[in-house]
Every structure is written in structure tokens, then in C-alpha cells.
Design an enzyme around this catalytic site. Structure first.
Site, mmCIF file in Angstrom:
data_model
loop_
_atom_site.group_PDB
_atom_site.id
_atom_site.type_symbol
_atom_site.label_atom_id
_atom_site.label_comp_id
_atom_site.label_asym_id
_atom_site.label_seq_id
_atom_site.Cartn_x
_atom_site.Cartn_y
_atom_site.Cartn_z
ATOM 1 N N ASN A 85 31.411 64.306 78.959
ATOM 2 C CA ASN A 85 31.933 63.211 79.780
ATOM 3 C C ASN A 85 33.438 63.356 79.931
ATOM 4 O OD1 ASN A 85 33.263 61.575 77.576
ATOM 5 N ND2 ASN A 85 31.177 61.684 76.800
ATOM 6 N N ILE A 128 26.181 56.286 65.939
ATOM 7 C CA ILE A 128 26.991 56.451 64.720
ATOM 8 C C ILE A 128 27.570 55.107 64.276
ATOM 9 C CG2 ILE A 128 28.924 57.714 63.691
ATOM 10 C CD1 ILE A 128 28.627 59.717 66.091
HETATM 11 O O1 C5P Z 1 27.750 54.357 74.130
HETATM 12 P P1 C5P Z 1 28.173 52.940 73.873
HETATM 13 O O2 C5P Z 1 28.775 52.288 75.059
HETATM 14 O O3 C5P Z 1 27.167 52.141 73.148
HETATM 15 O O4 C5P Z 1 29.443 53.099 72.864
HETATM 16 C C1 C5P Z 1 30.070 51.985 72.306
HETATM 17 C C2 C5P Z 1 30.648 52.332 70.958
HETATM 18 O O5 C5P Z 1 29.677 52.960 70.147
HETATM 19 C C3 C5P Z 1 31.839 53.274 70.957
HETATM 20 O O6 C5P Z 1 32.729 52.803 69.973
HETATM 21 C C4 C5P Z 1 31.248 54.616 70.578
HETATM 22 O O7 C5P Z 1 32.202 55.401 69.880
HETATM 23 C C5 C5P Z 1 30.089 54.218 69.689
HETATM 24 N N1 C5P Z 1 28.925 55.104 69.779
HETATM 25 C C6 C5P Z 1 28.480 55.766 68.642
HETATM 26 N N2 C5P Z 1 27.374 56.584 68.696
HETATM 27 C C7 C5P Z 1 26.680 56.718 69.840
HETATM 28 C C8 C5P Z 1 27.105 56.029 70.992
HETATM 29 C C9 C5P Z 1 28.220 55.237 70.923
HETATM 30 O O8 C5P Z 1 29.119 55.659 67.589
HETATM 31 N N3 C5P Z 1 25.626 57.497 69.855
#
Ligand code: C5P
Length: 394
Positions: A205, A306
Site C-alpha cells: 500500500n 496485530i
Molecule cells: O486495517 P485497520 O484499518 O483495521 O488498521 C487499524 C489499526 O490496526 C492500525 O493501527 C494498524 O496498524 C492495526 N492493524 C494491525 N494488524 C492488522 C491490521 C491493522 O495491527 N492486520
């Protein structure tokens, strides 16, 4: 926070880097007064520094001018004194309280903090007398910008190279910034993840890593010990972080984060734009057109979340998440904060945030939703850290 910096230049070839340093410090908004030792004037001229700083330059020859107390006047006007480059000779004098020229007099007479950026040949640096002097300065509360390892002007290779101007300009504010995060360990993820389709292609991305790097720098400046896990980035990694590791895929990032959590982390700032899905049928060999006219089918499978997993730990660190949305930013952000179970979330519009040096954010926490105007990412990071600190203290 604009400061008055007294930059003392002593006689070494690295003096040329200090010309650029003046420019960078001025660009940060500081006032710079330059003082040159007699030996420094053989490498760079007072005129050069006068033009760059926009202020009169203090020299050994001119120190009797005015009331004859340049060493007192200049140090009283300064918020911080920086000696860059600092020769072995000047370091030795200051370590022993000798005050027999303009720069050593200033160092002895100052009532402001002193930062020293040594520059010398590797053997001079390793000379036990020099290392003793460095230890004495540290014991006296002088801050040392430790020299780098690398090729030297004399052709030898080793430690003793003065840090680059940009490194000094980045690290200097740490010496006057307040330290509300002293003693805290903070883990930060930054940048984009990359999910391989085959050995040469992947899904990623447009995150540049700038917001995560700005947060790492501001947390370091606030006294925290920062561990950084980054994916694909174009932003520069800050100086002097406690630990830095690259983790390309979401699974790699997950594994790095959980390994680093075992070392004990007080906060987790999840800035990385982590891929929600990875390729289930990634090919070990480069995909080829097979002539059938049918494109290969890429199957996706969900990645671990995560942040959600970290926030759900029984002894979870203080978690800060990010939400980059293309529409209905606040609505999605509220749902995300709830779903991930985190005390603080930073919401931003994709077009305001990703790949740009500035950002427009709203901070959502248990008490408030605070919308901030467009600022550069260092300022945005400072606002996020200030909010973190205030929530922590309550
Ligand atoms: O992808 P999303 O919009 O849900 O991401 C929101 C938050 O979650 C961000 O802080 C991103 O770093 C974290 N995140 C994560 N693991 C993922 C997707 C997102 O830790 N697989």
C-alpha cells in the site's frame, strides 16, 4: 520551541559540516551564534558563518571587543552550547577545566547545557587519554554526540567521524525537550507491509512510514526507549532508537512485535498500514503467462490483527491505533477503537495522511474526540504523544 544556540567550531576538517549545520538549525527556527577557535579559522572563515547565521561571529582576535567578556556574554545569551567539531585538544582542555582560549573559556564560563560532537582520527579517538576525557565530560553532565565509524579525512577507517549535520540537527532538540516518557519502553510499527504473490510481485500500500518515524523521533525526544518495527518505507529512520528491525509481511511484523513484547513494553503505537489479507497460494517461482488467456487466480487469506491481539493480552501495554479511512472517517474510527479494545485511536482521511509530509487527525479516547488542524507530521506526533502522556498520568 525556538532556541538560541551557541555553536563553537574548533579546528578540524569536519568544520565544513558545521556550515550546513547552521543552515539546518536556522531552518528549524533557532537563532545561531557561531564562535570560531583560532585553528577553526584555517578551515572555514568567519564570513561564511556570518552569512549563514545572519549574526556576528566571535573569534579569538575579536574577543577583546565590547566589554571584553565575549565568553560571558555569549554563553548567558545561549540556551545551549554545542561544540562541533570538537577536537581532542579542546575536549582535553574542557575535561580539565583549562580555559586558555575563547572556546574553552566559554565552556568553563557557561551556565547553559553543553553538547560536544567530537571529530578526530580513529587512533586519537581511541587514545586512552581521550577516552578518559570523554568519560570525565559525561560525568560532569556534558552530552556527547558520539562519533560515527567510517572513512576519515586522513584515509584511515574507524570511529572518530563527526556525525553528519542532519544527524546533529535531529538530535540536538532532545537536549532541551521535556522528558515525560523517561523510563518508558515504547514499541512502534511503521510503514506498509508487503505480501508476496511470487518472488518478484506483491501486494502493498502507499504508506511511506513518515507518521511512524515522526512518532519514534518524538517519543525518543520525550525520553522513551523506542523499538521500531518497520515494513516497506521511504521515510528516513530516526537516529538513536533503542532497537530497529524490518518486518516485511504482516506475519513477520506480528512475530517481531510479539517477540519484542516479551522484553516488556509500556506502550504499543501501531502506525503500520498492515495488510488485512495475504496471498494463500503465493508461488515460489515467478508466475508466467501460460498462453491460455486466463489470468492466474490469486487467493487471499486473512492476516492476524496485530493490534487487536496485543490489546487483548492480559498485561497489554498502553495501545494506540491508527485508522486511515477514505470515507466516514469518524464513524469507522469509533467502531475500530471499540472492536480493537484500545484506549486511544488516531483517525485520518487517507488523502490527508498517506505518503504526505503533513496530516490532519482526530484523536479518539475514552474522554474526548479531539480534531487538530493540518500540521507537519512531527507536530502531529508531538500532539499524539502529549495526549498519551496526559491519559497515562490520570
Ligand atoms: O486495517 P485497520 O484499518 O483495521 O488498521 C487499524 C489499526 O490496526 C492500525 O493501527 C494498524 O496498524 C492495526 N492493524 C494491525 N494488524 C492488522 C491490521 C491493522 O495491527 N492486520
Amino acid at each position: 520551541m525556538n532556541k538560541h544556540i551557541l555553536l563553537a567550531v574548533t579546528g578540524g576538517i569536519a568544520a565544513y559540516k558545521s556550515c550546513e549545520l547552521v543552515r539546518l538549525l536556522k531552518k528549524q527556527g533557532h537563532t545561531v551564534t557561531v564562535a570560531l577557535s583560532q585553528a577553526a579559522t584555517e578551515f572555514v572563515t568567519a564570513q561564511t558563518f556570518q552569512a549563514l547565521s545572519g549574526n556576528p561571529v566571535l573569534t579569538e582576535n575579536g574577543k577583546g571587543e565590547g566589554n571584553g567578556m565575549a565568553h560571558i556574554n555569549a554563553t548567558r545569551a545561549a540556551d545551549i552550547m554545542l561544540i562541533a567539531p570538537a577536537t581532542a585538544n579542546t575536549i582535553a582542555k574542557i575535561a580539565h577545566g583549562i580555559a586558555d582560549n575563547l572556546i574553552s573559556e566559554m565552556a568553563a564560563a557557561r551556565d547553559c547545557p553543553l553538547v560536544v560532537a567530537p571529530a578526530m582520527n580513529v587512533q586519537m579517538w581511541r587514545n586512552p587519554a581521550n577516552l578518559r576525557n570523554i568519560d570525565s565530560l559525561k560525568a560532569d553532565g556534558v552530552h556527547i554526540l558520539m562519533p560515527a565509524h567510517g572513512e576519515q579525512a586522513c584515509g584511515e577507517i574507524g570511529e572518530g567521524r563527526m556525525l553528519e549535520a542532519a544527524q546533529i540537527a535531529e538530535l540536538l532538540p532532545d537536549f532541551w525537550l521535556p522528558k515525560p516518557l523517561r523510563g518508558k519502553r515504547i514499541l512502534i510499527t511503521a510503514g506498509a507491509t508487503y505480501e508476496a504473490i511470487d518472488p518478484v510481485r506483491g501486494i502493498t500500500n502507499i504508506s511511506s512510514g513518515q507518521m511512524g518515524m515522526a512518532l519514534a523521533k518524538i517519543c525518543r525526544g520525550a525520553g522513551a526507549s523506542v523499538s521500531l518495527v518497520y515494513g516497506k518505507i521511504s521515510a528516513k529512520i530516526p537516529e538513536n532508537l533503542a532497537y530497529v528491525e524490518q518486518a516485511i509481511s504482516a506475519q513477520n511484523m506480528h512475530d517481531s512485535v510479539f517477540r519484542l513484547l516479551q522484553q516488556g513494553q509500556d506502550a504499543f503505537i501501531s502506525v503500520a498500514a498492515v495488510a488485512d489479507y495475504r496471498v494463500a497460494n503465493a508461488s515460489e517461482q515467478k508466475l508466467k503467462k501460460d498462453g491460455s488467456g486466463k489470468p492466474p487466480v490469486i487467493e487471499l487469506t486473512e492476516n492476524p490483527d496485530i493490534l487487536r491481539e496485543v490489546a487483548a493480552l492480559p498485561n497489554a501495554p498502553f495501545c494506540v491505533g491508527f485508522a486511515a479511512e477514505s470515507e466516514n472517517v469518524l464513524t469507522h474510527a469509533r467502531i475500530k477503537r471499540e472492536k480493537k479494545g484500545i484506549p486511544m485511536l488516531v483517525a485520518n482521511q487517507v488523502s490527508d495522511a498517506m505518503g504526505k509530509p503533513t496530516n490532519i487527525i482526530t484523536i479518539l479516547d475514552d474522554e474526548n474526540e479531539t480534531s487538530l488542524p493540518e500540521m507537519d507530521k512531527d507536530q502531529v506526533a508531538a500532539a499524539i504523544v502529549a495526549r498519551m502522556v496526559s491519559i497515562w498520568q490520570n
